[in-house]
Design a protein around this motif. Structure first.
Motif, short mmCIF file in Angstrom:
data_model
loop_
_atom_site.label_atom_id
_atom_site.label_comp_id
_atom_site.label_asym_id
_atom_site.label_seq_id
_atom_site.Cartn_x
_atom_site.Cartn_y
_atom_site.Cartn_z
N ALA A 233 0.84 -1.20 0.00
CA ALA A 233 0.00 0.00 0.00
C ALA A 233 0.87 1.25 0.00
N PRO A 234 0.34 2.36 -0.50
CA PRO A 234 1.11 3.60 -0.50
C PRO A 234 1.24 4.25 0.87
N SER A 235 0.45 3.80 1.86
CA SER A 235 0.52 4.40 3.20
C SER A 235 0.12 3.38 4.25
N TRP A 236 0.61 3.58 5.48
CA TRP A 236 0.25 2.70 6.58
C TRP A 236 -1.23 2.84 6.94
N SER A 237 -1.80 4.01 6.71
CA SER A 237 -3.20 4.24 7.08
C SER A 237 -4.13 3.31 6.31
N LEU A 238 -3.80 2.99 5.07
CA LEU A 238 -4.62 2.07 4.30
C LEU A 238 -4.56 0.66 4.87
N ILE A 239 -3.37 0.26 5.32
CA ILE A 239 -3.23 -1.07 5.93
C ILE A 239 -4.01 -1.12 7.23
N ARG A 240 -3.97 -0.04 8.01
CA ARG A 240 -4.75 0.02 9.26
C ARG A 240 -6.24 -0.17 8.96
N ALA A 241 -6.73 0.55 7.96
CA ALA A 241 -8.16 0.47 7.62
C ALA A 241 -8.54 -0.94 7.18
N ALA A 242 -7.67 -1.58 6.37
CA ALA A 242 -7.96 -2.94 5.91
C ALA A 242 -7.96 -3.93 7.07
N LYS A 243 -7.03 -3.73 8.01
CA LYS A 243 -6.97 -4.62 9.17
C LYS A 243 -8.14 -4.39 10.12
N ASP A 298 -17.02 5.02 -5.85
CA ASP A 298 -15.74 5.43 -5.30
C ASP A 298 -15.90 6.17 -3.98
N GLU A 299 -16.83 7.11 -3.94
CA GLU A 299 -16.99 7.92 -2.73
C GLU A 299 -17.48 7.07 -1.55
N ASP A 300 -18.26 6.00 -1.84
CA ASP A 300 -18.70 5.11 -0.77
C ASP A 300 -17.52 4.38 -0.15
N ILE A 301 -16.61 3.93 -0.96
CA ILE A 301 -15.44 3.19 -0.47
C ILE A 301 -14.52 4.12 0.31
N ILE A 302 -14.32 5.32 -0.23
CA ILE A 302 -13.47 6.29 0.47
C ILE A 302 -14.07 6.66 1.83
N ARG A 303 -15.38 6.86 1.86
CA ARG A 303 -16.05 7.19 3.12
C ARG A 303 -15.98 6.02 4.10
N LEU A 304 -16.12 4.79 3.61
CA LEU A 304 -16.01 3.62 4.48
C LEU A 304 -14.61 3.52 5.08
N LYS A 305 -13.61 3.75 4.27
CA LYS A 305 -12.23 3.72 4.76
C LYS A 305 -12.03 4.75 5.86
N GLU A 306 -12.50 5.96 5.64
CA GLU A 306 -12.34 7.01 6.65
C GLU A 306 -13.11 6.69 7.92
N ASN A 307 -14.31 6.12 7.79
CA ASN A 307 -15.10 5.75 8.97
C ASN A 307 -14.45 4.62 9.75
N LEU A 308 -13.85 3.65 9.05
CA LEU A 308 -13.13 2.56 9.72
C LEU A 308 -11.94 3.09 10.49
N GLN A 309 -11.22 4.03 9.89
CA GLN A 309 -10.06 4.62 10.57
C GLN A 309 -10.49 5.39 11.81
N ALA A 310 -11.60 6.12 11.71
CA ALA A 310 -12.09 6.87 12.87
C ALA A 310 -12.55 5.92 13.97
N TYR A 311 -13.24 4.85 13.59
CA TYR A 311 -13.72 3.85 14.56
C TYR A 311 -12.53 3.19 15.26
N GLN A 312 -11.51 2.83 14.49
CA GLN A 312 -10.33 2.20 15.06
C GLN A 312 -9.60 3.16 16.01
N SER A 313 -9.52 4.41 15.63
CA SER A 313 -8.85 5.41 16.49
C SER A 313 -9.57 5.56 17.82
#
Length: 537
Positions: A233-243, A298-313
């Protein structure tokens, strides 16, 4: 083809020593695709992603069964040779070939003619050579562009043997995935892919004089195959969201092998990277959907990724696990479970104390060495060598502890020569279970302190994320709609994972390895969120 040179005894010694050390340091090392490894006598270049310095080579040496290859010839940067250190001795004793990197020498002075000649001779004798085509070990979330050296070696050897119609050489790509590469009792997945096999009669485009586009094409194919088996992945944040998406899709307790866990997480990662969805034809996790849902944008996936990151945080801030949100517990039940965990952790700690005395010097030595090493440079230039330092210093201090214990018990030497390593292993296993119980105790205690209103809000958030993650997984990625049932019936049981209720309970007391319900577990009291920030990566 001349016979391959005999294997030096030092190679056998190093292989045995580090097989033991790796088994201790990493909780589970799962090896997939062993059937793809060419047999001894068939020229083979083993190529893998390079994220963990010398540890990558040691993992490959121990992962390839001796009945498949009697020796794997390693390569390493020339600056690691000729030093009065154990690391240097180990590298040289294993028959490793030094490679001069341009970054380590003044412009134009790096010369690898002798190295290439030795590798070519080894391959023409039917040997196996290990190369890391990224060129350097990197603590980065993405695989670096591969250098073309491997393809050029293949071209040279095919050209030298163009008159031998039966000659063949293979490139065996391998993906190495560390759950937490530098942490004690983490897990590792090693996946060997189907090899690329080249023959002069079948691949005239690689015979000299060769069009360089053909060299680049082979290199691109290697990169694609390595990347498909690990996180890239281009960034660690993407791996965090996938995990974070994976345990929401396949919740805690799902009988999922480590290989399936990596493939499912990678499927989510690829979706978050691309921003649009296509079923992955290389996935062996489950049936792929033949059609992509038009409802996934696309925007649904991007929003899901951001929501997963916020939930994990938020989970990380509260220091609680997703499973405690998914399956809420009443306060009396929490208190009851805390009492049980306290008793069990105390009991396991008590019976492991004798062996922990022997482990204490090893832990102190490695902690001191790594603590000082981290000060020598930035994250991206040092973290890829932490595991290597822990393994080397752990091996040296462990041998010293063993020798000291035998010396102090010479009068019962025949007993202690076996009893000491058995005691150390059993105490490690008991301590690992004690830490697991203590981690659950701490998590339950934190859960009691969380405001009920906050828990209710998080449950609503998770329910919404679960609906969207399942929608993405099933309609966008072609993953099975009922992962708990699918993976339980799949039958692919890797080490460390058991299937069936009774087997799950019994596996908890295994002395061979600890039953894991979560492949992200390490020997820590808290969840691992130790990826560098975007600025560091």
């Amino acid at each position: 083809m001349p016979p391959e040179s005999p294997v030096p005894w030092t190679y056998f010694l190093i292989r045995i020593l580090f097989r033991i050390v790796l088994k201790i340091f990493y909780g589970t090392i799962v090896v997939e695709g062993v059937e793809n490894i060419p047999q001894t006598g068939r020229p083979c270049i083993v190529c893998a992603n390079h994220t963990n310095s010398l540890t990558d080579a040691l993992v490959l040496v121990t992962a390839i069964p001796s009945k498949k290859r009697n020796m794997l010839h390693l390569t390493a940067k020339s600056t690691q040779f000729g030093k009065k250190t154990l690391t240097s001795w180990l590298i040289e004793a294993a028959g490793t070939v030094p490679i001069q990197r341009r970054k380590d020498f003044a412009e134009g002075t790096a010369n690898n003619d002798a190295c290439m000649a030795k590798l070519t001779r080894t391959l023409e004798m039917g040997g196996a050579v290990c190369l890391f085509p990224e060129g350097a070990s990197r603590y980065h979330p993405t695989i670096a562009p591969l250098k073309t050296g491997v393809a050029r070696i293949v071209s040279t050897i095919l050209s030298r043997n163009r008159n031998d119609i039966d000659f063949e050489i293979s490139i065996l790509t391998c993906s190495i995935t560390y759950m937490h590469r530098q942490h004690f009792r983490s897990d590792v997945l090693v996946t060997f892919h189907p090899p690329f096999t080249f023959r002069p009669k079948d691949n005239p485009e690689l015979l000299e004089p060769v069009n360089y586009d053909n060299i680049r094409l082979v290199t691109t194919q290697m990169h694609r195959q390595i990347a498909v088996g690990t996180f890239d992945a281009p960034s660690w944040s993407l791996i965090r969201a996938a995990k974070m998406a994976t345990p929401i899709y396949a919740p805690l307790g799902t009988a999922m092998s480590l290989g399936d866990y990596v493939r499912v997480t990678r499927a989510f990662l690829e979706a978050f990277k691309a921003g649009h969805l296509f079923p992955d034809p290389t996935s062996s996790t489950g049936p792929c959907s033949s059609e992509v849902s038009t409802q996934l944008k696309d925007e649904d996936i991007i929003r899901l990724k951001e929501n997963l990151q916020a939930y994990q945080s938020e989970l990380h801030r509260l220091r609680i696990r997703d499973d405690r949100i998914r399956r809420p517990l009443s306060r009396p039940v929490i208190v009851y479970r805390m009492v049980l965990r306290l008793f069990w952790a105390s009991f396991l700690l008590f019976i492991s104390l004798g062996g922990l005395v022997l482990w204490l010097p090893i832990a102190a030595t490695t902690f001191y060495a790594v603590h000082n090493f981290k000060k020598t440079g930035p994250v991206w230039d040092t973290w890829d060598e932490i595991a290597q330092y822990k393994l080397i210093y752990g091996l040296v201090s462990g041998l010293c502890v063993y020798a000291t214990a035998l010396f102090l018990t010479l009068h019962i030497f025949p007993v202690t020569v076996v009893a000491v390593p058995v005691l150390m292993w059993m105490s490690l296993r008991w301590f690992e279970d004690a830490v697991s119980a203590a981690r659950a105790l701490v998590a339950l205690g934190r859960l009691l302190r969380v405001n009920p209103a906050t828990l209710s809000r998080l449950r609503v958030t998770r329910a919404d994320l679960h609906r969207r993650v399942i929608h993405l997984a099933v309609l966008g990625l072609g993953l099975p709609p009922d992962p708990e049932r699918y993976f339980a019936l799949d039958g692919r049981k890797d080490e460390g994972q058991v299937i069936g209720r009774w087997a799950s309970k019994a596996g908890y007391f295994s002395l061979r390895q600890r039953r894991k319900r979560d492949w992200n577990e390490t020997l820590r009291l808290y969840e691992q969120f130790d990826y560098p920030s975007s600025e560091d990566s």
